[in-house]
Design a protein around this motif. Structure first.
Motif, PDB file in Angstrom:
ATOM      1  N   ASP A 125       0.826  -1.208   0.000  1.00  0.00           N
ATOM      2  CA  ASP A 125       0.000   0.000   0.000  1.00  0.00           C
ATOM      3  C   ASP A 125       0.858   1.256   0.000  1.00  0.00           C
ATOM      4  O   ASP A 125       0.625   2.188  -0.769  1.00  0.00           O
ATOM      5  N   ALA A 126       1.839   1.279   0.902  1.00  0.00           N
ATOM      6  CA  ALA A 126       2.681   2.470   1.034  1.00  0.00           C
ATOM      7  C   ALA A 126       3.472   2.701  -0.243  1.00  0.00           C
ATOM      8  O   ALA A 126       3.625   3.850  -0.696  1.00  0.00           O
ATOM      9  N   THR A 127       3.992   1.628  -0.844  1.00  0.00           N
ATOM     10  CA  THR A 127       4.834   1.814  -2.028  1.00  0.00           C
ATOM     11  C   THR A 127       3.988   2.209  -3.235  1.00  0.00           C
ATOM     12  O   THR A 127       4.415   3.039  -4.059  1.00  0.00           O
ATOM     13  N   LEU A 128       2.800   1.646  -3.329  1.00  0.00           N
ATOM     14  CA  LEU A 128       1.891   2.031  -4.433  1.00  0.00           C
ATOM     15  C   LEU A 128       1.704   3.550  -4.462  1.00  0.00           C
ATOM     16  O   LEU A 128       1.680   4.166  -5.533  1.00  0.00           O
ATOM     17  N   ALA A 129       1.579   4.111  -3.272  1.00  0.00           N
ATOM     18  CA  ALA A 129       1.320   5.549  -3.174  1.00  0.00           C
ATOM     19  C   ALA A 129       2.533   6.392  -3.582  1.00  0.00           C
ATOM     20  O   ALA A 129       2.424   7.609  -3.711  1.00  0.00           O
ATOM     21  N   ARG A 130       3.713   5.759  -3.758  1.00  0.00           N
ATOM     22  CA  ARG A 130       4.915   6.488  -4.185  1.00  0.00           C
ATOM     23  C   ARG A 130       5.268   6.226  -5.650  1.00  0.00           C
ATOM     24  O   ARG A 130       6.291   6.715  -6.148  1.00  0.00           O
ATOM     25  N   MET A 131       4.447   5.415  -6.348  1.00  0.00           N
ATOM     26  CA  MET A 131       4.817   5.022  -7.718  1.00  0.00           C
ATOM     27  C   MET A 131       4.701   6.196  -8.688  1.00  0.00           C
ATOM     28  O   MET A 131       3.732   6.954  -8.664  1.00  0.00           O
ATOM     29  N   ASN A 132       5.689   6.316  -9.561  1.00  0.00           N
ATOM     30  CA  ASN A 132       5.659   7.304 -10.639  1.00  0.00           C
ATOM     31  C   ASN A 132       4.802   6.791 -11.794  1.00  0.00           C
ATOM     32  O   ASN A 132       4.621   5.570 -11.934  1.00  0.00           O
ATOM     33  N   PRO A 133       4.306   7.682 -12.643  1.00  0.00           N
ATOM     34  CA  PRO A 133       3.580   7.212 -13.825  1.00  0.00           C
ATOM     35  C   PRO A 133       4.431   6.228 -14.630  1.00  0.00           C
ATOM     36  O   PRO A 133       5.640   6.401 -14.760  1.00  0.00           O
ATOM     37  N   PHE A 134       3.782   5.205 -15.123  1.00  0.00           N
ATOM     38  CA  PHE A 134       4.404   4.160 -15.942  1.00  0.00           C
ATOM     39  C   PHE A 134       5.445   3.338 -15.171  1.00  0.00           C
ATOM     40  O   PHE A 134       6.351   2.744 -15.754  1.00  0.00           O
ATOM     41  N   GLY A 135       5.313   3.304 -13.845  1.00  0.00           N
ATOM     42  CA  GLY A 135       6.179   2.453 -13.031  1.00  0.00           C
ATOM     43  C   GLY A 135       5.859   0.977 -13.260  1.00  0.00           C
ATOM     44  O   GLY A 135       4.795   0.624 -13.769  1.00  0.00           O
TER      45      GLY A 135
ATOM     46  N   PRO B 101      -5.873 -11.801   5.746  1.00  0.00           N
ATOM     47  CA  PRO B 101      -6.138 -11.061   4.507  1.00  0.00           C
ATOM     48  C   PRO B 101      -5.054 -10.012   4.267  1.00  0.00           C
ATOM     49  O   PRO B 101      -4.471  -9.486   5.213  1.00  0.00           O
ATOM     50  N   VAL B 102      -4.746  -9.752   3.012  1.00  0.00           N
ATOM     51  CA  VAL B 102      -3.760  -8.736   2.663  1.00  0.00           C
ATOM     52  C   VAL B 102      -4.518  -7.551   2.083  1.00  0.00           C
ATOM     53  O   VAL B 102      -4.937  -7.584   0.932  1.00  0.00           O
ATOM     54  N   PRO B 103      -4.757  -6.509   2.864  1.00  0.00           N
ATOM     55  CA  PRO B 103      -5.601  -5.414   2.370  1.00  0.00           C
ATOM     56  C   PRO B 103      -4.875  -4.535   1.357  1.00  0.00           C
ATOM     57  O   PRO B 103      -3.674  -4.339   1.446  1.00  0.00           O
ATOM     58  N   LEU B 104      -5.586  -4.030   0.387  1.00  0.00           N
ATOM     59  CA  LEU B 104      -5.031  -3.080  -0.575  1.00  0.00           C
ATOM     60  C   LEU B 104      -6.001  -1.904  -0.586  1.00  0.00           C
ATOM     61  O   LEU B 104      -7.140  -2.024  -1.024  1.00  0.00           O
ATOM     62  N   ARG B 105      -5.531  -0.764  -0.068  1.00  0.00           N
ATOM     63  CA  ARG B 105      -6.463   0.344   0.140  1.00  0.00           C
ATOM     64  C   ARG B 105      -6.638   1.224  -1.084  1.00  0.00           C
ATOM     65  O   ARG B 105      -7.646   1.882  -1.247  1.00  0.00           O
TER      66      ARG B 105
ATOM     67  N   PRO C  45      -6.159   0.475  -4.765  1.00  0.00           N
ATOM     68  CA  PRO C  45      -5.871  -0.225  -6.034  1.00  0.00           C
ATOM     69  C   PRO C  45      -6.025   0.674  -7.258  1.00  0.00           C
ATOM     70  O   PRO C  45      -5.383   0.438  -8.283  1.00  0.00           O
ATOM     71  N   SER C  46      -6.812   1.756  -7.138  1.00  0.00           N
ATOM     72  CA  SER C  46      -7.030   2.612  -8.312  1.00  0.00           C
ATOM     73  C   SER C  46      -5.739   3.291  -8.768  1.00  0.00           C
ATOM     74  O   SER C  46      -5.636   3.738  -9.912  1.00  0.00           O
ATOM     75  N   LEU C  47      -4.717   3.345  -7.874  1.00  0.00           N
ATOM     76  CA  LEU C  47      -3.437   3.949  -8.277  1.00  0.00           C
ATOM     77  C   LEU C  47      -2.803   3.186  -9.443  1.00  0.00           C
ATOM     78  O   LEU C  47      -2.051   3.754 -10.228  1.00  0.00           O
ATOM     79  N   MET C  48      -3.110   1.908  -9.559  1.00  0.00           N
ATOM     80  CA  MET C  48      -2.545   1.127 -10.675  1.00  0.00           C
ATOM     81  C   MET C  48      -3.028   1.695 -12.004  1.00  0.00           C
ATOM     82  O   MET C  48      -2.303   1.703 -12.992  1.00  0.00           O
ATOM     83  N   LEU C  49      -4.265   2.185 -12.006  1.00  0.00           N
ATOM     84  CA  LEU C  49      -4.815   2.790 -13.223  1.00  0.00           C
ATOM     85  C   LEU C  49      -4.327   4.224 -13.380  1.00  0.00           C
ATOM     86  O   LEU C  49      -3.766   4.581 -14.426  1.00  0.00           O
ATOM     87  N   THR C  50      -4.507   5.012 -12.333  1.00  0.00           N
ATOM     88  CA  THR C  50      -4.210   6.433 -12.503  1.00  0.00           C
ATOM     89  C   THR C  50      -2.723   6.672 -12.779  1.00  0.00           C
ATOM     90  O   THR C  50      -2.365   7.610 -13.491  1.00  0.00           O
ATOM     91  N   GLN C  51      -1.843   5.800 -12.267  1.00  0.00           N
ATOM     92  CA  GLN C  51      -0.406   5.936 -12.551  1.00  0.00           C
ATOM     93  C   GLN C  51       0.010   5.093 -13.757  1.00  0.00           C
ATOM     94  O   GLN C  51       1.193   4.989 -14.048  1.00  0.00           O
ATOM     95  N   ARG C  52      -0.918   4.435 -14.401  1.00  0.00           N
ATOM     96  CA  ARG C  52      -0.668   3.599 -15.608  1.00  0.00           C
ATOM     97  C   ARG C  52       0.480   2.613 -15.346  1.00  0.00           C
ATOM     98  O   ARG C  52       1.481   2.555 -16.087  1.00  0.00           O
ATOM     99  N   LEU C  53       0.332   1.827 -14.273  1.00  0.00           N
ATOM    100  CA  LEU C  53       1.412   0.925 -13.846  1.00  0.00           C
ATOM    101  C   LEU C  53       1.346  -0.401 -14.592  1.00  0.00           C
ATOM    102  O   LEU C  53       0.268  -0.891 -14.929  1.00  0.00           O
ATOM    103  N   LEU C  54       2.519  -0.989 -14.789  1.00  0.00           N
ATOM    104  CA  LEU C  54       2.603  -2.371 -15.232  1.00  0.00           C
ATOM    105  C   LEU C  54       2.774  -3.226 -13.972  1.00  0.00           C
ATOM    106  O   LEU C  54       3.740  -3.028 -13.224  1.00  0.00           O
ATOM    107  N   VAL C  55       1.849  -4.128 -13.721  1.00  0.00           N
ATOM    108  CA  VAL C  55       1.921  -4.985 -12.528  1.00  0.00           C
ATOM    109  C   VAL C  55       1.939  -6.433 -13.007  1.00  0.00           C
ATOM    110  O   VAL C  55       0.979  -6.897 -13.620  1.00  0.00           O
ATOM    111  N   GLN C  56       3.055  -7.115 -12.763  1.00  0.00           N
ATOM    112  CA  GLN C  56       3.222  -8.460 -13.341  1.00  0.00           C
ATOM    113  C   GLN C  56       3.656  -9.452 -12.263  1.00  0.00           C
ATOM    114  O   GLN C  56       4.708  -9.285 -11.643  1.00  0.00           O
ATOM    115  N   GLY C  57       2.839 -10.458 -12.030  1.00  0.00           N
ATOM    116  CA  GLY C  57       3.259 -11.553 -11.157  1.00  0.00           C
ATOM    117  C   GLY C  57       4.084 -12.552 -11.945  1.00  0.00           C
ATOM    118  O   GLY C  57       3.956 -12.643 -13.164  1.00  0.00           O
TER     119      GLY C  57
END
Ligand SMILES: NC(=O)c1ccc[n+]([C@@H]2O[C@H](COP(=O)([O-])OP(=O)(O)OC[C@H]3O[C@@H](n4cnc5c(N)ncnc54)[C@H](OP(=O)(O)O)[C@@H]3O)[C@@H](O)[C@H]2O)c1
Length: 332
Positions: free
Chosen positions: A229-239, A254-258, A260-272
């Motif tokens: 959560d904390a790191t998501l809030a520090r991500m730069n666009p296209f991180g 449970p692993v809470p994610l407060r 998740p919309s930052l993945m969209l607004t920062q246009r992140l690539l998230v890959q498991g």
């Protein structure tokens, strides 16, 4: 007189946290070798977080560990008897013999290794599965450019320690997140990261903000929960975020994610990713990692439990962060 092989089997599945009752010690006589077989005396057993997932009887990327069978695990050891022409007594091998003192095999899946310049135990750490995991997530998902900022959680551990050092070698700013002042001192002092945030100090977001003045371009996730959560809030666009592990949730919390919309607004690539599904990169990664360790340009630390009987306690400790660096069990 036949020799005895001591083994730890999965006796029951954990309900929540792992307990010693989940394991049972078995003493099995070693059968004479058949033609084509070889026997290895295991020197080290690797303890890894993925084993916790295998103890559950639930759907995952790999089948569950069967009850009453030897616990899965990577090992390094020495061939002590061979009826296989490809292996000689004295050869050192990496294998998946699991939580037991001896392994018997027809040679399939065994890798011979050279411990002249790289210590045997390192083949379970920086020059083994954890090292390749770091290499893959960093190079194939985050792909850092010089000057970018890369953050990694569980930064003092087997995977995280390699991620940050490789990021530095690529010219990036490396920031670790780890539990406790000692681990953070090691991450910056010995491993050479630019900064380290102690997530147990109670000021995670503000400390991370101070450590990442230019934001975060790449995040290598080992933990989940509030750290993600904390790191998501520090991500730069296209991180880019490489999802490697969620150890904070392995015992079923449970692993809470407060946000998740930052993945969209920062246009992140998230890959498991699962490292064993990328066997094509292992030779390249292992060559690079082995060279760096032999040249002492890649540092690592080990926590070594003594003897097979100590494995359950050490494994429970790993899931609570009691290990400091790669958790191993010395079997001889
Ligand atoms: N995707 C793949 O193919 C792959 C392959 C290998 C490993 N992994 C994953 O990579 C991660 C690291 O594995 P590793 O072998 O290098 O282990 P490790 O980092 O050597 O040891 C685990 C560390 O996780 C941290 N931790 C444990 N419980 C925690 C919790 N509740 N909250 C926050 N942190 C916690 C602790 O460090 P602190 O004291 O710093 O909190 C502990 O030392 C794991 O999530 C593992 O499942 C994935």
């Amino acid at each position: 007189m036949s020799q005895i092989n001591r083994q730890l089997v999965l006796a029951s599945r954990p309900q929540g946290a792992v307990t010693p009752d989940n394991f049972r010690l078995v003493e099995a006589p070693l059968a004479p070798l058949a033609d084509g077989e070889l026997r290895v005396r295991n020197h080290y057993l690797s303890l890894d977080p993925y084993m916790r997932g295998r103890m559950n009887d639930s759907k995952s990327y790999a089948p569950p560990q069967p009850l009453n069978e030897v616990m899965i695990g990577g090992t390094v050891g020495e061939v002590v008897e061979s009826k296989n022409p490809k292996f000689a007594v004295g050869d050192k091998v990496v294998a998946m013999f699991g939580w037991q003192e001896y392994g018997t095999s027809n040679g399939t899946g065994l890798q011979k290794v050279d411990d002249t310049h790289v210590p045997l135990s390192a083949y379970l750490g920086p020059v083994g599965m954890p090292g390749v995991t770091a290499w893959y997530g960093l190079n194939r998902i985050i792909a850092p450019k010089a000057g970018e900022t890369v953050v990694v959680s569980a930064a003092s551990g087997a995977v995280g320690s390699v991620v940050g050092q490789l990021a530095k070698l690529a010219g990036a700013r490396a920031v670790g997140i780890a539990g406790g002042a000692d681990k953070c001192r090691y991450v910056t002092g010995t491993l050479g990261f630019d900064a380290c945030v102690d997530y147990k100090a109670g000021n995670l977001y503000q400390d991370l903000k101070a450590a990442t003045p230019n934001g975060v371009d790449g995040y290598f996730e080992n933990v989940g929960g509030e750290v993600l959560d904390a790191t998501l809030a520090r991500m730069n666009p296209f991180g880019r975020i490489a999802l490697c592990g969620f150890i904070a949730g392995y015992d079923g919390q449970p692993v809470p994610l407060r946000h998740p919309s930052l993945m969209l607004t920062q246009r992140l690539l998230v890959q498991g990713f699962i490292v064993s599904e990328h066997m094509d990169v292992w030779p390249e990664a292992l060559k690079r990692l082995g060279t760096l360790v032999a040249q002492k340009k890649l540092h690592y630390r080990e926590t070594i439990a003594q003897g097979l009987d100590a494995a359950p306690e050490a494994f429970m400790g790993l899931l609570k962060g009691k290990n400091f660096g790669k958790q191993l069990v010395k079997l001889i």
